[in-house]
Design a protein around this motif. Structure first.
Motif, mmCIF file in Angstrom:
data_model
loop_
_atom_site.group_PDB
_atom_site.id
_atom_site.type_symbol
_atom_site.label_atom_id
_atom_site.label_comp_id
_atom_site.label_asym_id
_atom_site.label_seq_id
_atom_site.Cartn_x
_atom_site.Cartn_y
_atom_site.Cartn_z
ATOM 1 N N LEU A 221 54.746 90.013 58.821
ATOM 2 C CA LEU A 221 54.440 88.591 58.655
ATOM 3 C C LEU A 221 52.990 88.330 59.037
ATOM 4 C CD1 LEU A 221 57.703 87.046 60.154
ATOM 5 C CD2 LEU A 221 57.222 87.729 57.804
ATOM 6 N N PRO A 222 52.195 87.799 58.127
ATOM 7 C CA PRO A 222 50.761 87.637 58.386
ATOM 8 C C PRO A 222 50.460 86.527 59.386
ATOM 9 C CG PRO A 222 51.339 86.685 56.259
ATOM 10 C CD PRO A 222 52.567 87.378 56.763
ATOM 11 N N GLY A 223 49.420 86.748 60.189
ATOM 12 C CA GLY A 223 48.870 85.691 61.030
ATOM 13 C C GLY A 223 49.650 85.341 62.268
ATOM 14 N N VAL A 224 50.662 86.142 62.636
ATOM 15 C CA VAL A 224 51.477 85.820 63.813
ATOM 16 C C VAL A 224 51.597 87.045 64.709
ATOM 17 C CG1 VAL A 224 52.759 83.926 62.790
ATOM 18 C CG2 VAL A 224 53.590 86.248 62.492
ATOM 19 N N GLY A 225 52.032 86.791 65.968
ATOM 20 C CA GLY A 225 52.074 87.828 66.969
ATOM 21 C C GLY A 225 53.466 88.346 67.259
ATOM 22 N N HIS A 226 53.816 88.437 68.552
ATOM 23 C CA HIS A 226 55.011 89.146 68.998
ATOM 24 C C HIS A 226 56.286 88.316 68.910
ATOM 25 C CE1 HIS A 226 57.158 92.242 71.211
ATOM 26 N NE2 HIS A 226 57.515 91.374 72.143
ATOM 27 N N LEU A 227 56.177 87.002 68.954
ATOM 28 C CA LEU A 227 57.375 86.156 68.920
ATOM 29 C C LEU A 227 57.485 85.464 67.565
ATOM 30 C CD1 LEU A 227 57.410 84.614 72.519
ATOM 31 C CD2 LEU A 227 58.675 86.596 71.646
ATOM 32 N N THR A 228 57.702 86.252 66.534
ATOM 33 C CA THR A 228 57.716 85.717 65.170
ATOM 34 C C THR A 228 58.778 84.651 64.941
ATOM 35 O OG1 THR A 228 59.023 87.629 64.461
ATOM 36 C CG2 THR A 228 56.640 87.745 64.105
ATOM 37 N N PRO A 229 59.969 84.704 65.585
ATOM 38 C CA PRO A 229 60.933 83.631 65.336
ATOM 39 C C PRO A 229 60.431 82.256 65.762
ATOM 40 C CG PRO A 229 62.029 85.541 66.269
ATOM 41 C CD PRO A 229 60.562 85.787 66.411
ATOM 42 N N LEU A 230 59.485 82.209 66.706
ATOM 43 C CA LEU A 230 58.884 80.941 67.117
ATOM 44 C C LEU A 230 57.615 80.641 66.335
ATOM 45 C CD1 LEU A 230 59.483 81.373 70.916
ATOM 46 C CD2 LEU A 230 60.151 79.341 69.644
ATOM 47 N N GLU A 231 56.826 81.674 66.011
ATOM 48 C CA GLU A 231 55.547 81.469 65.349
ATOM 49 C C GLU A 231 55.684 81.299 63.837
ATOM 50 O OE1 GLU A 231 52.139 83.889 67.115
ATOM 51 O OE2 GLU A 231 53.890 85.056 67.742
ATOM 52 N N ASP A 232 56.617 82.013 63.233
ATOM 53 C CA ASP A 232 56.832 81.929 61.782
ATOM 54 C C ASP A 232 58.324 81.916 61.481
ATOM 55 O OD1 ASP A 232 56.671 81.948 59.038
ATOM 56 O OD2 ASP A 232 55.847 83.978 58.866
ATOM 57 N N PRO A 233 59.033 80.852 61.877
ATOM 58 C CA PRO A 233 60.483 80.823 61.676
ATOM 59 C C PRO A 233 60.884 80.922 60.214
ATOM 60 C CG PRO A 233 59.661 78.669 62.376
ATOM 61 C CD PRO A 233 58.541 79.634 62.559
ATOM 62 N N ASP A 234 60.101 80.341 59.324
ATOM 63 C CA ASP A 234 60.443 80.439 57.900
ATOM 64 C C ASP A 234 60.362 81.880 57.420
ATOM 65 O OD1 ASP A 234 60.827 77.720 57.803
ATOM 66 O OD2 ASP A 234 58.855 77.285 56.934
ATOM 67 N N GLY A 235 59.327 82.599 57.844
ATOM 68 C CA GLY A 235 59.189 83.989 57.434
ATOM 69 C C GLY A 235 60.329 84.848 57.933
ATOM 70 N N VAL A 236 60.718 84.637 59.185
ATOM 71 C CA VAL A 236 61.826 85.410 59.753
ATOM 72 C C VAL A 236 63.138 85.053 59.062
ATOM 73 C CG1 VAL A 236 63.196 85.808 61.833
ATOM 74 C CG2 VAL A 236 60.695 85.720 61.981
ATOM 75 N N SER A 237 63.413 83.764 58.921
ATOM 76 C CA SER A 237 64.664 83.329 58.284
ATOM 77 C C SER A 237 64.764 83.847 56.854
ATOM 78 C CB SER A 237 64.755 81.804 58.284
ATOM 79 O OG SER A 237 64.725 81.286 59.580
ATOM 80 N N ASP A 238 63.685 83.706 56.103
ATOM 81 C CA ASP A 238 63.714 84.143 54.704
ATOM 82 C C ASP A 238 63.963 85.637 54.598
ATOM 83 O OD1 ASP A 238 63.198 81.546 53.993
ATOM 84 O OD2 ASP A 238 61.088 81.877 53.481
ATOM 85 N N ALA A 239 63.317 86.431 55.470
ATOM 86 C CA ALA A 239 63.502 87.872 55.422
ATOM 87 C C ALA A 239 64.949 88.259 55.734
ATOM 88 C CB ALA A 239 62.540 88.555 56.399
ATOM 89 N N ILE A 240 65.536 87.611 56.741
ATOM 90 C CA ILE A 240 66.932 87.913 57.103
ATOM 91 C C ILE A 240 67.884 87.507 55.986
ATOM 92 C CG2 ILE A 240 68.814 87.278 58.665
ATOM 93 C CD1 ILE A 240 66.715 87.072 60.904
ATOM 94 N N LEU A 241 67.669 86.328 55.425
ATOM 95 C CA LEU A 241 68.581 85.839 54.392
ATOM 96 C C LEU A 241 68.474 86.659 53.117
ATOM 97 C CD1 LEU A 241 68.283 82.007 55.033
ATOM 98 C CD2 LEU A 241 70.229 83.495 55.559
ATOM 99 N N ARG A 242 67.285 87.120 52.790
ATOM 100 C CA ARG A 242 67.136 87.991 51.609
ATOM 101 C C ARG A 242 67.908 89.278 51.784
ATOM 102 N NH1 ARG A 242 61.636 86.464 51.690
ATOM 103 N NH2 ARG A 242 61.122 88.445 52.711
ATOM 104 N N ARG A 243 67.947 89.786 52.998
ATOM 105 C CA ARG A 243 68.571 91.087 53.243
ATOM 106 C C ARG A 243 70.069 90.977 53.474
ATOM 107 N NH1 ARG A 243 69.339 95.717 52.258
ATOM 108 N NH2 ARG A 243 68.812 97.531 53.532
ATOM 109 N N PHE A 244 70.528 89.865 54.068
ATOM 110 C CA PHE A 244 71.906 89.851 54.568
ATOM 111 C C PHE A 244 72.751 88.669 54.093
ATOM 112 C CE2 PHE A 244 69.721 92.518 57.718
ATOM 113 C CZ PHE A 244 70.556 93.634 57.659
ATOM 114 N N SER A 245 72.322 87.935 53.091
ATOM 115 C CA SER A 245 73.206 86.849 52.623
ATOM 116 C C SER A 245 73.321 86.893 51.104
ATOM 117 C CB SER A 245 72.678 85.496 53.066
ATOM 118 O OG SER A 245 71.509 85.151 52.377
#
Length: 245
Positions: A221-245
């Motif tokens: 995920l570009p432009g973010v650090g170690h806590l991506t669920p807080l810094e880029d929640p959309d990026g994290v959510s989208d990646a999980i949903l693409r893989r597991f829903s």
């Protein structure tokens, strides 16, 4: 995989509130479970008489699955939560139907890093955590361009953690084993997520895990650090949903 619940394990020194920004999009498509880990958040620290070990925290997770009558879940974790997910995978691979490893690594601590964790544990026990732990960790937890509200959220979460739980977790992480061998045997769908600017578990560590896992996808995920669920929640959510829903 959409029929399996998703259980997410939080980072150190945080609690399940760190998932707040991904909760709504994930819960709309998946059954989402986000427990506090032992000694942190609202979860008590059991008196065991044993040295801190993530194997005990893994047994907590398995006991929770039993309590919820869940035979198998997609298991995920951020940072320490990833270490704990790998400990669960080591203990009971049959309970893991998929993996989500976020800003974490499979390697054990180098001696210097382990010694630093023990110093954190000792200071937490002697001084508490308010006023120094967040300040010492924030530069490595978040990207330099993290928004003020994210910085304040992380500071509030860290400041509220029980010192004894922080100490236990720090000592448990210091003695965790290398888990690349465990990942290599994990023949389940997997997702590895990492912030491009993650200083603690950088993208090369994420790539090593993705290469070890037989069924992994890697999302940087570009432009973010170690806590991506807080810094880029959309990026994290989208990646999980693409893989597991």
């Amino acid at each position: 995989m959409a029929d399996l619940p998703l259980l997410l394990l939080h980072a150190f020194p945080a609690d399940a509130r760190m998932w707040q920004r991904v909760r709504d999009p994930l819960s709309a498509r998946l059954r989402l479970i986000t427990p506090d880990q032992r000694g942190l958040g609202r979860s008590p620290l059991p008196e065991t008489g044993r040295e801190p070990d993530l194997a005990d925290a893994a047994r907590d997770v398995l006991a929770l699955l039993d309590k919820l009558e869940l035979e198998k879940v997609v298991l995920g974790g951020c940072s320490m939560g990833g270490y704990l997910a790998m400990a669960v995978l080591r203990a009971a691979p049959e309970r893991v139907g998929g993996l989500v490893l976020i800003d974490t690594k499979a390697s054990a601590d180098a001696p210097e890093a382990a010694a630093n964790r023990r110093k954190i544990a000792e200071r937490a026990e002697s001084e508490g955590v308010t006023g120094w732990l967040a300040e010492s960790m924030l530069p490595n937890l978040l990207a330099e361009n993290a928004t003020p509200d994210v910085v304040e959220t992380v500071r509030e979460i860290i400041d509220s953690q029980p010192p004894a739980g922080v100490a236990w977790a720090a000592r448990a992480m210091a003695v965790r084993p290398d888990s690349l061998d465990v990942l290599a045997k994990a023949d389940v769908p997997a997702l590895v997520v990492v912030g491009e600017q993650d200083k603690l578990t950088p993208p090369e560590q994420a790539k090593a895990m993705a290469e070890a896992l037989p069924g992994a996808e890697l999302a940087v995920l570009p432009g973010v650090g170690h806590l991506t669920p807080l810094e880029d929640p959309d990026g994290v959510s989208d990646a999980i949903l693409r893989r597991f829903s």
